[in-house]
Scaffold this active site. Structure first.
Site, PDB file in Angstrom:
ATOM      1  N   ASP A 163     -59.172  27.340 -27.832  1.00  0.00           N
ATOM      2  CA  ASP A 163     -58.192  28.050 -26.772  1.00  0.00           C
ATOM      3  C   ASP A 163     -58.624  29.683 -26.610  1.00  0.00           C
ATOM      4  OD1 ASP A 163     -55.521  26.589 -27.125  1.00  0.00           O
ATOM      5  OD2 ASP A 163     -56.567  26.376 -29.162  1.00  0.00           O
ATOM      6  N   SER A 207     -47.001  24.977 -33.801  1.00  0.00           N
ATOM      7  CA  SER A 207     -47.759  23.895 -32.975  1.00  0.00           C
ATOM      8  C   SER A 207     -48.909  23.387 -33.669  1.00  0.00           C
ATOM      9  CB  SER A 207     -48.372  24.549 -31.364  1.00  0.00           C
ATOM     10  OG  SER A 207     -48.899  23.734 -30.881  1.00  0.00           O
ATOM     11  N   ASP A 208     -49.641  22.585 -33.143  1.00  0.00           N
ATOM     12  CA  ASP A 208     -50.826  22.103 -33.739  1.00  0.00           C
ATOM     13  C   ASP A 208     -51.990  22.983 -33.366  1.00  0.00           C
ATOM     14  OD1 ASP A 208     -50.778  21.370 -30.866  1.00  0.00           O
ATOM     15  OD2 ASP A 208     -52.222  19.861 -31.102  1.00  0.00           O
ATOM     16  N   HIS A 209     -51.754  23.959 -32.466  1.00  0.00           N
ATOM     17  CA  HIS A 209     -52.631  24.977 -31.992  1.00  0.00           C
ATOM     18  C   HIS A 209     -52.097  26.386 -32.614  1.00  0.00           C
ATOM     19  CE1 HIS A 209     -55.557  22.833 -29.083  1.00  0.00           C
ATOM     20  NE2 HIS A 209     -54.649  22.115 -29.648  1.00  0.00           N
ATOM     21  N   GLU A 210     -52.951  27.244 -32.808  1.00  0.00           N
ATOM     22  CA  GLU A 210     -52.525  28.736 -33.053  1.00  0.00           C
ATOM     23  C   GLU A 210     -52.228  29.480 -31.761  1.00  0.00           C
ATOM     24  OE1 GLU A 210     -51.501  29.225 -36.040  1.00  0.00           O
ATOM     25  OE2 GLU A 210     -52.445  27.406 -36.740  1.00  0.00           O
TER      26      GLU A 210
END
Length: 387
Positions: A163, A207-210
């Protein structure tokens, strides 16, 4: 996509315009468990008015990798990266600042990432920020996450950074917004941070992402008072850009033509591999169509035979024939559409490479011409002629 891309922008600053562009390649509909095709990857653009500055903020999401060892979707992400950079380049000509944020599903040195940054001059906020507070090495997809399968991160045990917040100042640094008259403004990234796993006081993460958060400072640089000959400090306005937005003070520039040429040639080779793979899949779809036609011919022959044949047998042949024809026809159309997108991207890359090659050759020719006209080279010329 069927269910939507999931792209959204929330801004405290006035949004002047908005646009959504969907990528021409988005995975495959028969890979239902992946779901990228149903989401419909793309890039969104919002044009913001930030204290008189025109800011083009882009939010995007590229196709997932799923397997590092066997990445069947690499050509799709390369095409998406190419379309993303083309969209940014052709829509940001009159912008003061460009910001691109989102889940690129690309490692920092992956081909798609290098292609995007080489042609746009975008810079990675993680490497440019003054201070950073977040996961180790800026990882945004960590292994210790309830929603993450650790086998998907192999061979990266701790996690991966996919990301990004990419930024570029498109002007020459002399921005003059209305609230500062004719004085220049510096833009610098003060800090960047990420969430660190679970929600405070909760056993689950956001979430699964930071999530990424950045802080931008717009400030008036120090100047000298002509009357008192004293340096006066600059005044600043601090802005917090959440959800992946950041700016920086220094002017970003694109890579050299030779570097752009190299990375474009590398990307074009991947697209050609994708073309060969997709052509093979379309050939299989044609085989399904041929099998369906043979079944249809068999059904007609059986129906015309004088011997009695049960309706169940004819029904089974009709069902199999319909299934083969329907699946084969739909897949043929789908793979033909993919081939069209791949060929268009290949043509654009070749055209871009020709232009870059001309620039590289012209640069070398101008250097050679300047050397020929230099006094030092002319003094050496007689010696070379005698040799």
């Amino acid at each position: 996509g069927v269910i939507g891309s999931g792209l959204a922008v929330f801004s405290r600053h006035r949004i002047q315009n908005a646009l959504l562009y969907q990528f021409s390649l988005n995975g495959s509909p028969y890979m239902v468990h992946h779901g990228d095709w149903f989401g419909g990857k793309g890039v969104g653009l919002v044009i913001l008015d930030v204290f008189g500055l025109k800011v083009n903020a882009y939010v995007t999401h590229l196709h997932a990798e799923y397997s590092r060892a066997k990445d069947d979707y690499l050509p799709h992400r390369i095409v998406q990266s190419w379309q993303l950079l083309q969209f940014v380049r052709h829509t940001s000509g009159d912008a003061d600042v460009v910001v691109v944020g989102g889940d690129l599903n690309l490692h920092p040195q992956d081909l798609g990432n290098r292609l995007l940054r080489a042609h746009t001059g975008l810079r990675d906020c993680y490497t440019e920020t003054h201070t950073f507070d977040g996961c180790e090495d800026g990882i945004t997809l960590i292994a210790d996450n309830h929603f993450t399968k650790k086998q998907d991160l192999v061979p990266f045990e701790k996690g991966i950074r996919i990301d990004y917040i990419l930024i570029k100042l498109t002007c020459d640094g002399s921005v003059s917004p209305p609230w500062q008259g004719s004085e220049t403004v510096n833009l610098r990234c003060e800090s960047m941070s990420t969430t660190k796993g679970s929600v405070p006081d909760k056993p689950f993460p956001y979430s699964d992402h930071e999530a990424l958060t950045t802080e931008l400072v717009l400030e008036r640089p120090e100047r000298t008072d002509p009357c008192r000959n004293k340096s006066t400090g600059g005044t600043g306005v601090a802005l917090s850009w959440l959800l992946g937005f950041v700016l920086i003070s220094s002017l970003s520039s694109e890579a050299s033509p030779s570097e752009q040429l190299d990375v474009t040639a590398e990307a074009c080779a991947v697209v050609r591999e994708g073309l060969a793979h997709t052509e093979a899949l379309r050939l299989k779809a044609m085989c399904l169509l041929a099998a369906g036609l043979l079944l249809l011919l068999l059904e007609v022959s059986v129906a015309l035979l004088p011997c009695s044949c049960s309706f169940s047998t004819l029904g089974l042949l009709a069902a199999a024939c319909s299934a083969f024809l329907l699946c084969g026809g739909l897949l043929y159309i789908f793979f033909t559409t993919q081939l069209k997108a791949l060929r268009e991207t290949e043509s654009q890359m070749k055209l871009s490479s020709e232009g870059l090659q001309a620039r590289v050759s012209g640069f070398r020719g101008s250097v050679s011409k300047s050397l020929d006209n230099s006094p030092e080279f002319q003094r050496l010329s007689p010696l070379r002629q005698e040799e």
